[in-house]
Design an enzyme around this catalytic site. Structure first.
Site, mmCIF file in Angstrom:
data_model
loop_
_atom_site.group_PDB
_atom_site.id
_atom_site.type_symbol
_atom_site.label_atom_id
_atom_site.label_comp_id
_atom_site.label_asym_id
_atom_site.label_seq_id
_atom_site.Cartn_x
_atom_site.Cartn_y
_atom_site.Cartn_z
ATOM 1 N N THR A 152 50.523 39.924 35.646
ATOM 2 C CA THR A 152 51.083 40.903 34.711
ATOM 3 C C THR A 152 52.273 41.592 35.376
ATOM 4 O O THR A 152 53.388 41.108 35.315
ATOM 5 C CB THR A 152 50.012 41.916 34.276
ATOM 6 O OG1 THR A 152 49.357 42.441 35.443
ATOM 7 C CG2 THR A 152 48.978 41.261 33.383
ATOM 8 N N LYS A 178 45.374 37.772 40.781
ATOM 9 C CA LYS A 178 46.402 38.663 40.239
ATOM 10 C C LYS A 178 46.010 40.104 40.504
ATOM 11 O O LYS A 178 44.830 40.455 40.591
ATOM 12 C CB LYS A 178 46.615 38.422 38.746
ATOM 13 C CG LYS A 178 45.486 38.817 37.812
ATOM 14 C CD LYS A 178 45.367 40.265 37.430
ATOM 15 C CE LYS A 178 46.650 40.849 36.927
ATOM 16 N NZ LYS A 178 46.501 42.323 36.624
ATOM 17 N N THR A 189 41.066 46.154 41.519
ATOM 18 C CA THR A 189 41.543 45.865 40.174
ATOM 19 C C THR A 189 42.279 44.556 40.191
ATOM 20 O O THR A 189 43.425 44.495 40.596
ATOM 21 C CB THR A 189 42.496 46.957 39.696
ATOM 22 O OG1 THR A 189 41.845 48.199 39.857
ATOM 23 C CG2 THR A 189 42.852 46.761 38.255
ATOM 24 N N GLU A 274 52.755 47.623 42.766
ATOM 25 C CA GLU A 274 53.841 48.027 41.874
ATOM 26 C C GLU A 274 54.812 48.981 42.569
ATOM 27 O O GLU A 274 54.447 50.095 42.937
ATOM 28 C CB GLU A 274 53.261 48.680 40.625
ATOM 29 C CG GLU A 274 52.539 47.703 39.716
ATOM 30 C CD GLU A 274 51.830 48.357 38.554
ATOM 31 O OE1 GLU A 274 51.341 47.618 37.687
ATOM 32 O OE2 GLU A 274 51.757 49.597 38.506
ATOM 33 N N ASN A 396 55.277 53.109 35.353
ATOM 34 C CA ASN A 396 54.031 53.331 34.616
ATOM 35 C C ASN A 396 54.097 54.472 33.603
ATOM 36 O O ASN A 396 53.071 54.913 33.094
ATOM 37 C CB ASN A 396 52.900 53.602 35.614
ATOM 38 C CG ASN A 396 52.456 52.341 36.321
ATOM 39 O OD1 ASN A 396 51.741 51.524 35.756
ATOM 40 N ND2 ASN A 396 52.905 52.174 37.556
#
Length: 413
Positions: A152, A178, A189, A274, A396
């Protein structure tokens, strides 16, 4: 042990396929639906999120795994199928049923994994027609496609595969993974699929998988947020002809290789966090119990203040020791020692003579270690974490574009 290519289909008897459904955007062409299948019966093991809010795919996969072994995993990106109620569970079951019918399996032999936006119904109008096609043209050469289809916010595919020799026979373990955001310990996660051609009894596989997860995916954090969809599934099909069990030749080599694969994937997740710029190992030593060491390591690794300092290249040990103090662990300020990137920053709860410029130079590196000694025992614990950047916040701030597409699809108001 040597690393090999092939990703999740590196082991014998595993094949895969991936295609584009436009799950998040109808016009998108990126791969977003994948299938991994064992041509032979398997033993299976898995671990899942400990979040009290669990995605429909997690509920269905857990149910199937409790009843038996799975031979196939269908996975998608773009939509998490989480917080979608009974309808979401029905969708996950339907995916398993369609895949099972096309592969000649029972629905309970299929697991399902989803990742993406939480709270939106799955766009089955685009997914369902493609599932039969997904079950065709399966190939051992498509492991990389699976790795591409499940990412993602990841910036790259995450694949690790190794080969070991046991009794003169090659045994392989392949994986894809991922994860880049919503990363916090307690299963972390992510989605991780692991396939091996070793033959391992289910209780033994479950035991070594739990141990491997505890020392890898449960030791990482990026933003302190635990997802609804965390899944690690392992399938062993015995295609190598090598049977393994605790106490028998080759078992230790196999478990070492399996745990290596998991640890490498866990590190890849943190390194690809991220908008991160730092990969930081937080190691706590000298704790009275491992639980106490864990509290300190996680307290430091999750501290927004500490992580912000790292992003600015600031070796602020004061922020580190303050996180040690509120971690909930038994600590004595006058006993705490802190090393940053190999240099002593704090001894006995006060600053050392190390020059601040030297510390600052060390934390400019992409990777470094923070070592904290509580000097109150012998237990240790390690967590892998990142910095916190302004870009992470920007990234985000909004998922409105996804919800807007869902509105066009008639899936939300």
């Amino acid at each position: 042990m040597k690393e090999v290519t092939g990703g999740v289909t590196a082991a014998k008897g595993f094949v895969a396929n991936a295609l584009s459904c436009g799950i998040k955007k109808p016009e998108a062409t990126r791969l977003d639906l994948a299938l991994v299948y064992s041509e032979l019966p398997t033993t299976s093991a898995g671990t899942f999120t400990t979040n009290r809010v669990r995605a429909a795919c997690v509920r269905v996969s857990q149910s199937h795994l409790r009843r038996g072994n799975v031979r196939a995993v269908v996975a998608n990106s773009g939509n998490a199928n989480a917080c979608t109620g009974a309808a979401g569970v029905a969708v996950a079951r339907k995916e398993c049923s369609i895949v099972a019918k096309n592969l000649g399996l029972k629905p309970g032999e299929v697991a399902v994994c989803s990742t993406g936006v939480i709270g939106l119904p799955m766009p089955m109008v685009r997914i369902e027609p493609r599932l039969p096609e997904l079950c065709q043209n399966l190939s051992a050469d498509k492991g990389h496609d699976v790795a591409s289809a499940i990412i993602t916010s990841d910036t790259c595919e995450k694949e690790v595969a190794v080969e070991i020799s046991i009794g003169g026979k090659p045994v392989r373990i392949g994986s894809c993974c991922k994860g880049a955001g919503m990363i916090s310990p307690c299963m972390a996660t992510m989605i991780c699929l692991v396939c091996t051609d070793a033959a391992v009894a289910r209780p033994d596989l479950e035991s070594t998988v739990r141990e491997g997860v505890e020392h890898s995916f449960n030791r990482i954090t990026i933003d302190g947020d635990m997802s609804t969809n965390d899944t690690c599934l392992v399938m062993a099909n015995g295609a190598s002809g090598v049977e393994l069990a605790p106490g028998k030749p080759g078992w230790e080599d196999f478990t070492r290789a399996l745990h290596y694969v998991m640890m490498e994937q866990a590190k890849h997740i943190v390194q690809d966090g991220e908008s991160v710029t730092k990969f930081v190992t937080v190691r706590v030593e000298g704790a009275p119990t491992q639980l106490e060491a864990k509290k300190v390591a996680e307290g430091v690794a999750k501290s927004s203040l500490v992580k912000s300092s790292w992003n600015g290249g600031d070796p602020n040990w004061g922020r580190i020791i303050h996180a040690v103090g509120y971690s909930g662990s038994r600590v004595r300020e006058e006993k705490v020692d802190i090393d940053i990137a190999g240099l002593p920053a704090c001894r006995g709860g006060v600053q050392t003579t190390t020059k601040s410029d030297d510390l600052r130079e060390r934390v400019q590196a992409r990777e470094f270690e923070v070592r904290i000694n509580l000097n109150m025992g012998t237990e240790t614990y390690t967590v892998y974490t990142t910095d916190l950047s302004p870009e992470y916040v920007d990234f985000n701030r909004s998922e409105y574009a996804y919800w807007n597409q869902a509105k066009q699809d008639g899936l939300t108001h």
